[in-house]
Design a protein around this motif. Structure first.
Motif, PDB file in Angstrom:
ATOM      1  N   ALA A 173       0.830  -1.201   0.000  1.00 11.57           N
ATOM      2  CA  ALA A 173       0.000   0.000   0.000  1.00 11.57           C
ATOM      3  C   ALA A 173       0.862   1.248   0.000  1.00 11.57           C
ATOM      4  CB  ALA A 173      -0.935   0.009   1.212  1.00 11.57           C
ATOM      5  N   VAL A 174       0.403   2.261  -0.725  1.00  7.70           N
ATOM      6  CA  VAL A 174       1.044   3.582  -0.758  1.00  7.70           C
ATOM      7  C   VAL A 174      -0.061   4.614  -0.588  1.00  7.70           C
ATOM      8  CG1 VAL A 174       2.478   5.173  -2.090  1.00  7.70           C
ATOM      9  CG2 VAL A 174       2.772   2.713  -2.385  1.00  7.70           C
ATOM     10  N   ILE A 175       0.114   5.554   0.357  1.00  6.93           N
ATOM     11  CA  ILE A 175      -0.904   6.569   0.593  1.00  6.93           C
ATOM     12  C   ILE A 175      -0.324   7.963   0.350  1.00  6.93           C
ATOM     13  CG2 ILE A 175      -2.090   5.100   2.258  1.00  6.93           C
ATOM     14  CD1 ILE A 175      -0.860   6.805   4.497  1.00  6.93           C
ATOM     15  N   VAL A 185      -3.439   0.322  -3.432  1.00  6.76           N
ATOM     16  CA  VAL A 185      -3.290  -0.935  -2.703  1.00  6.76           C
ATOM     17  C   VAL A 185      -3.293  -2.087  -3.699  1.00  6.76           C
ATOM     18  CG1 VAL A 185      -4.211  -2.421  -0.876  1.00  6.76           C
ATOM     19  CG2 VAL A 185      -4.575   0.053  -0.762  1.00  6.76           C
ATOM     20  N   SER A 186      -2.358  -3.014  -3.544  1.00  8.17           N
ATOM     21  CA  SER A 186      -2.352  -4.235  -4.362  1.00  8.17           C
ATOM     22  C   SER A 186      -2.272  -5.434  -3.434  1.00  8.17           C
ATOM     23  CB  SER A 186      -1.187  -4.243  -5.347  1.00  8.17           C
ATOM     24  OG  SER A 186       0.045  -4.200  -4.656  1.00  8.17           O
ATOM     25  N   ILE A 187      -3.114  -6.419  -3.698  1.00  4.87           N
ATOM     26  CA  ILE A 187      -3.167  -7.641  -2.892  1.00  4.87           C
ATOM     27  C   ILE A 187      -2.917  -8.826  -3.810  1.00  4.87           C
ATOM     28  CG2 ILE A 187      -4.565  -9.086  -1.376  1.00  4.87           C
ATOM     29  CD1 ILE A 187      -6.146  -6.612  -0.602  1.00  4.87           C
ATOM     30  N   ARG A 188      -1.833  -9.532  -3.563  1.00  6.97           N
ATOM     31  CA  ARG A 188      -1.512 -10.739  -4.315  1.00  6.97           C
ATOM     32  C   ARG A 188      -2.071 -11.945  -3.566  1.00  6.97           C
ATOM     33  NH1 ARG A 188       2.668 -11.734  -7.492  1.00  6.97           N
ATOM     34  NH2 ARG A 188       1.863  -9.871  -8.503  1.00  6.97           N
ATOM     35  N   ARG A 189      -3.073 -12.575  -4.137  1.00 13.43           N
ATOM     36  CA  ARG A 189      -3.748 -13.668  -3.474  1.00 13.43           C
ATOM     37  C   ARG A 189      -2.904 -14.939  -3.529  1.00 13.43           C
ATOM     38  NH1 ARG A 189      -9.010 -14.059  -3.502  1.00 13.43           N
ATOM     39  NH2 ARG A 189      -8.581 -15.689  -1.983  1.00 13.43           N
ATOM     40  N   PHE A 190      -3.064 -15.781  -2.521  1.00 16.23           N
ATOM     41  CA  PHE A 190      -2.422 -17.080  -2.502  1.00 16.23           C
ATOM     42  C   PHE A 190      -3.464 -18.147  -2.239  1.00 16.23           C
ATOM     43  CE2 PHE A 190       2.061 -16.622  -2.995  1.00 16.23           C
ATOM     44  CZ  PHE A 190       2.276 -15.281  -2.746  1.00 16.23           C
TER      45      PHE A 190
END
Length: 465
Positions: A173-175, A185-190
């Protein structure tokens, strides 16, 4: 239990019918949801709530929300009440609007560009969703909740964070002030269950012959580097390859945000730590790697070499920790070697280039390159062997490749896996380890991917003698 968790005097006030008519039904739903959530938080007895298990807390929250919803019975139908209950529970205990996305097994990435723009990746394709946060403060609050659970901070003084969810999914995340148009926000799913060789073969990411060779290299304790770009499948491949490590070995893993899903019973997992408000307490990959050498590991696995820890990693590979693995960002197997040269050079400016290259040539045996192709498919596009130095240049040759042949009608990359016909020099080392690979495995030819219903487990052949 309801009485012990909620203050009975905290009730939402009815809406004026005239004001309600001026809003759309969706706007009214969102306003009621915010109001119910606000009153729920105000009425919640946190002391009693923390004593409950997650499923008990969710059950009690549902009862409390149903009680609050009775004051809105004239404005919500049965379907809207159920939706409101689920969304408020997600808002209170989970990650708010993106909680349903996290429950969708077809989604591999969630990409948030400000509070109103949310994309997901499904089967290699990006698509925009109708998910939205109330405002930027709402989005930042959710990310801060994620970061705080693993002791990370996100604020104006520290506007960037790497974190992870409970299931191992990686969050970046970068604000503001770094993100100009709102929090990014980036979410890499597993996957809940790590992919195995049969999964990758059935998806066309790799061929059986390539897996058989790589599995033999892991069992034969050859040092390996997995290269590729962001989202190319490096960590997925590393996880899969680690499955061929014996359960009798002690492993040490080092990561910035823990995401490896090793299945061995004896794993010492370590994670870096950023500095605190006073600029103290930072623990880097290099610090953990040096400490890992004192922990008697049989192998060391570094989630990603991106800095001066590359020098220590190469030294570990050549001083009793054969069979270690790591990943690196690069555009190909040869570029991965050049990246290692650069990272080691940055760590120790006084080292001559000939020494750095000699260190790499003696430490690394196999480099595997992963690529995310046009259309979103992930493929292992190169498997190369490092064969030593010629003069001051690191020499290597390709054993298996993926040849691109163009795009199909849906703009997806087409191609074919090939064995180059070169016999690896490391076969002698594998033979000494009792692993026999037939020469026919490396004969020059096109490799045909198998159908999902015909894929059997890959087990390297061992010398019976």
């Amino acid at each position: 239990m309801i009485g012990s968790m909620f203050n009975s005097d905290s009730k939402p006030t009815p809406l004026q019918a005239g004001a309600a008519r001026k809003e759309s039904r969706e706007q009214r739903f969102l306003r009621i949801k915010q109001d119910v959530h606000r009153h729920l938080i105000a009425a919640l007895d946190t002391g009693s709530a923390t004593a409950l298990k997650d499923h008990e807390l969710r059950r009690e929250l549902r009862r409390g929300i149903e009680d609050l919803c009775r004051y809105r019975a004239d404005l919500l139908n049965e379907g809207e009440r159920e939706r409101l209950i689920n969304e408020v529970i997600d808002e209170t205990l989970g990650l708010g609007p993106i909680e349903p996305l996290l429950r969708d097994p077809t989604i591999s990435d969630i990409l948030i560009n400000g509070p109103k723009v949310v994309y997901v990746e499904r089967r290699g394709r990006l698509e925009r969703t109708n998910v939205a946060f109330h405002d930027e403060d709402h989005l930042v609050e959710i990310v801060q909740r994620i970061a705080s659970k693993i002791g990370r901070r996100l604020d104006e003084a520290n506007p960037m964070v790497d974190a992870r969810l409970a299931d191992g999914s990686r969050v970046n995340a970068v604000i503001r002030p770094l993100a100009l148009d709102g929090a990014l926000v980036s979410i890499r799913r597993f996957a809940a269950k790590p992919l195995i060789a049969a999964d990758l073969i059935s998806r066309g990411s790799i061929c059986r012959e390539m897996i058989e060779f790589l599995a033999a290299c892991v069992q034969g304790r050859l040092n390996m580097v997995v290269s590729g770009g962001t989202g190319s499948g490096k960590s997925t491949l590393l996880n899969m390859l680690s499955g061929y490590i014996s359960e009798n070995e002690r492993l040490a893993t080092i990561e910035d945000a823990a995401e490896l899903q090793l299945q061995q019973p004896h794993v010492a997992r370590m994670e870096t730590r950023p500095a605190n408000l006073e600029g103290q307490g930072e623990v880097r990959s290099r610090d953990l790697l040096r400490n890992a050498l004192r922990m008697r590991p049989d192998r060391i696995i570094v989630g990603e070499c991106r800095g001066d820890e590359a020098f220590d990693m190469l030294q570990a590979m050549t001083t009793g920790h054969a069979g270690s693995l790591t990943t690196i960002h690069a555009n190909g197997t040869r570029h991965a070697i050049r990246r290692l040269e650069m990272l080691v050079g940055m760590a120790s400016f006084e080292l001559p280039i000939w020494f750095i290259r000699e260190l790499i040539a003696s430490a690394v045996t196999i480099v595997v390159h992963c690529e995310r192709l046009a259309g979103g498919q992930r493929r292992v596009t190169q498997i190369s062997e490092v064969t030593g130095l010629v003069g001051e240049q690191v020499q290597m040759h390709d054993l298996f490749t993926f040849e691109k042949t163009g795009l199909d009608q849906e703009h997806r990359q087409m191609g074919r896996f090939m064995a180059t016909g070169i016999r690896p020099q490391c076969l002698e080392v594998l033979r000494e380890a009792g692993i026999i690979l037939p020469p026919s495995l490396f004969e020059r030819r096109q490799l045909i991917p198998e159908r999902a219903d015909t894929v059997a487990p890959v087990t390297p052949r061992r010398n019976p003698t």
